[in-house]
Design a protein around this motif. Structure first.
Motif, mmCIF file in Angstrom:
data_model
loop_
_atom_site.group_PDB
_atom_site.id
_atom_site.type_symbol
_atom_site.label_atom_id
_atom_site.label_comp_id
_atom_site.label_asym_id
_atom_site.label_seq_id
_atom_site.Cartn_x
_atom_site.Cartn_y
_atom_site.Cartn_z
ATOM 1 N N MET A 222 -7.146 -27.313 -5.593
ATOM 2 C CA MET A 222 -7.823 -27.117 -4.318
ATOM 3 C C MET A 222 -9.230 -27.712 -4.399
ATOM 4 S SD MET A 222 -9.044 -23.637 -2.339
ATOM 5 C CE MET A 222 -7.502 -23.193 -1.559
ATOM 6 N N PRO A 223 -9.579 -28.614 -3.477
ATOM 7 C CA PRO A 223 -10.943 -29.126 -3.459
ATOM 8 C C PRO A 223 -11.886 -28.067 -2.889
ATOM 9 C CG PRO A 223 -9.683 -30.060 -1.650
ATOM 10 C CD PRO A 223 -8.740 -29.220 -2.456
ATOM 11 N N ILE A 224 -13.058 -27.925 -3.511
ATOM 12 C CA ILE A 224 -14.071 -26.980 -3.026
ATOM 13 C C ILE A 224 -15.422 -27.683 -3.073
ATOM 14 C CG2 ILE A 224 -15.180 -24.740 -3.333
ATOM 15 C CD1 ILE A 224 -12.626 -23.746 -4.636
ATOM 16 N N SER A 225 -16.159 -27.607 -1.974
ATOM 17 C CA SER A 225 -17.465 -28.254 -1.872
ATOM 18 C C SER A 225 -18.479 -27.565 -2.763
ATOM 19 C CB SER A 225 -17.956 -28.222 -0.425
ATOM 20 O OG SER A 225 -17.024 -28.837 0.440
ATOM 21 N N ALA B 87 2.693 -26.760 -0.089
ATOM 22 C CA ALA B 87 2.151 -28.120 -0.114
ATOM 23 C C ALA B 87 1.730 -28.604 1.273
ATOM 24 C CB ALA B 87 3.172 -29.077 -0.711
ATOM 25 N N GLU B 88 2.336 -28.077 2.312
ATOM 26 C CA GLU B 88 1.997 -28.522 3.671
ATOM 27 C C GLU B 88 0.568 -28.147 4.085
ATOM 28 O OE1 GLU B 88 4.243 -24.573 4.173
ATOM 29 O OE2 GLU B 88 4.418 -26.343 2.901
ATOM 30 N N LEU B 89 -0.064 -27.230 3.358
ATOM 31 C CA LEU B 89 -1.457 -26.858 3.655
ATOM 32 C C LEU B 89 -2.462 -27.854 3.087
ATOM 33 C CD1 LEU B 89 -1.355 -23.026 2.878
ATOM 34 C CD2 LEU B 89 -1.316 -24.144 5.126
ATOM 35 N N ARG B 90 -2.086 -28.591 2.086
ATOM 36 C CA ARG B 90 -3.023 -29.429 1.342
ATOM 37 C C ARG B 90 -3.704 -30.507 2.172
ATOM 38 N NH1 ARG B 90 1.093 -29.278 -3.591
ATOM 39 N NH2 ARG B 90 0.827 -27.055 -3.997
ATOM 40 N N PRO B 91 -3.015 -31.196 3.085
ATOM 41 C CA PRO B 91 -3.721 -32.214 3.879
ATOM 42 C C PRO B 91 -4.884 -31.643 4.701
ATOM 43 C CG PRO B 91 -1.360 -32.556 4.030
ATOM 44 C CD PRO B 91 -1.570 -31.241 3.315
ATOM 45 N N MET B 92 -4.749 -30.411 5.167
ATOM 46 C CA MET B 92 -5.812 -29.784 5.930
ATOM 47 C C MET B 92 -7.081 -29.677 5.077
ATOM 48 S SD MET B 92 -5.826 -26.027 7.758
ATOM 49 C CE MET B 92 -5.443 -25.164 6.240
ATOM 50 N N TYR B 93 -6.917 -29.343 3.813
ATOM 51 C CA TYR B 93 -8.064 -29.230 2.908
ATOM 52 C C TYR B 93 -8.669 -30.599 2.626
ATOM 53 C CZ TYR B 93 -7.283 -24.287 2.061
ATOM 54 O OH TYR B 93 -7.181 -22.929 2.216
ATOM 55 N N ASP B 94 -7.815 -31.601 2.460
ATOM 56 C CA ASP B 94 -8.314 -32.950 2.193
ATOM 57 C C ASP B 94 -9.146 -33.489 3.351
ATOM 58 O OD1 ASP B 94 -7.084 -33.015 -0.305
ATOM 59 O OD2 ASP B 94 -5.255 -33.961 0.479
ATOM 60 N N GLN B 95 -8.832 -33.069 4.574
ATOM 61 C CA GLN B 95 -9.520 -33.574 5.750
ATOM 62 C C GLN B 95 -10.688 -32.710 6.201
ATOM 63 O OE1 GLN B 95 -6.519 -34.238 8.751
ATOM 64 N NE2 GLN B 95 -5.212 -35.323 7.317
ATOM 65 N N ALA B 96 -10.860 -31.535 5.622
ATOM 66 C CA ALA B 96 -11.945 -30.638 6.035
ATOM 67 C C ALA B 96 -13.307 -31.235 5.698
ATOM 68 C CB ALA B 96 -11.791 -29.283 5.350
ATOM 69 N N GLY C 100 -15.621 -32.019 12.966
ATOM 70 C CA GLY C 100 -15.192 -31.599 11.649
ATOM 71 C C GLY C 100 -14.836 -30.133 11.649
ATOM 72 N N TRP C 101 -14.462 -29.666 10.473
ATOM 73 C CA TRP C 101 -14.193 -28.238 10.353
ATOM 74 C C TRP C 101 -14.503 -27.756 8.951
ATOM 75 C CZ3 TRP C 101 -9.924 -31.539 10.989
ATOM 76 C CH2 TRP C 101 -9.005 -31.563 9.940
ATOM 77 N N VAL C 102 -14.656 -26.443 8.874
ATOM 78 C CA VAL C 102 -15.028 -25.768 7.632
ATOM 79 C C VAL C 102 -13.917 -24.794 7.280
ATOM 80 C CG1 VAL C 102 -16.718 -24.247 6.537
ATOM 81 C CG2 VAL C 102 -17.478 -25.963 8.203
ATOM 82 N N ILE C 103 -13.525 -24.799 6.014
ATOM 83 C CA ILE C 103 -12.552 -23.832 5.510
ATOM 84 C C ILE C 103 -13.275 -22.958 4.497
ATOM 85 C CG2 ILE C 103 -10.360 -23.516 4.294
ATOM 86 C CD1 ILE C 103 -9.582 -26.341 5.193
#
Length: 140
Positions: free
Chosen positions: A23-26, A64-73, A47-50
């Motif tokens: 999981m990418p985290i800022s 796995a279907e959730l991962r693109p949302m994180y990549d684009q956040a 944009g959006w923030v998770i």
């Protein structure tokens, strides 16, 4: 027009990210996250923030279907202390926990101080008005 706080924000590049179990985290503080969001707003960028916690990390790994949302956040902020502790264990420390429940108050306060409007959408006719009172950003 008077100069409001954050009025002269310059566009900012996205902060670096670590990977925590994929999981990418800022890597960013709450204050810098607010500055980034307001600079993005000023620059007419969407944009959006998770704000993931440990359970959301579990779901991220499982689905796995959730991962693109994180990549684009725009920002992915560690809401849970277990994520901060895990980042320290893997020697990629995050500067702090940035809880969504805290961010909603500090961000609305900073946006209001910067003269930006806030849109509140509630589930029932009075929810948005109560949220506006709680965040001190006026009626919606």
């Amino acid at each position: 027009m008077t100069s409001a706080p954050f009025a002269d924000l310059k566009p900012m590049s996205a902060p670096p990210r670590i990977s925590l179990l994929g999981m990418p985290i800022s890597v960013i503080t709450e204050a810098d996250a607010i500055a980034f969001i307001l600079a993005s707003l000023q620059g007419n960028r969407g944009g959006w923030v998770i704000t993931p916690n440990l359970d959301q990390l579990r779901l991220f790994r499982k689905h796995a279907e959730l991962r693109p949302m994180y990549d684009q956040a725009s920002l992915i902020l560690a809401d849970g202390m277990p994520l901060v502790w895990a980042s320290r264990i893997q020697k990629t420390p995050l500067p702090q926990r940035v809880a969504g429940s805290s961010l909603i108050l500090t961000l609305t306060g900073a946006a209001t101080a910067a003269g930006r409007s806030i849109f509140l959408l509630g589930g029932n006719p009075r929810a948005a008005n109560r949220a506006a009172e709680t965040t001190h950003c006026g009626a919606s």
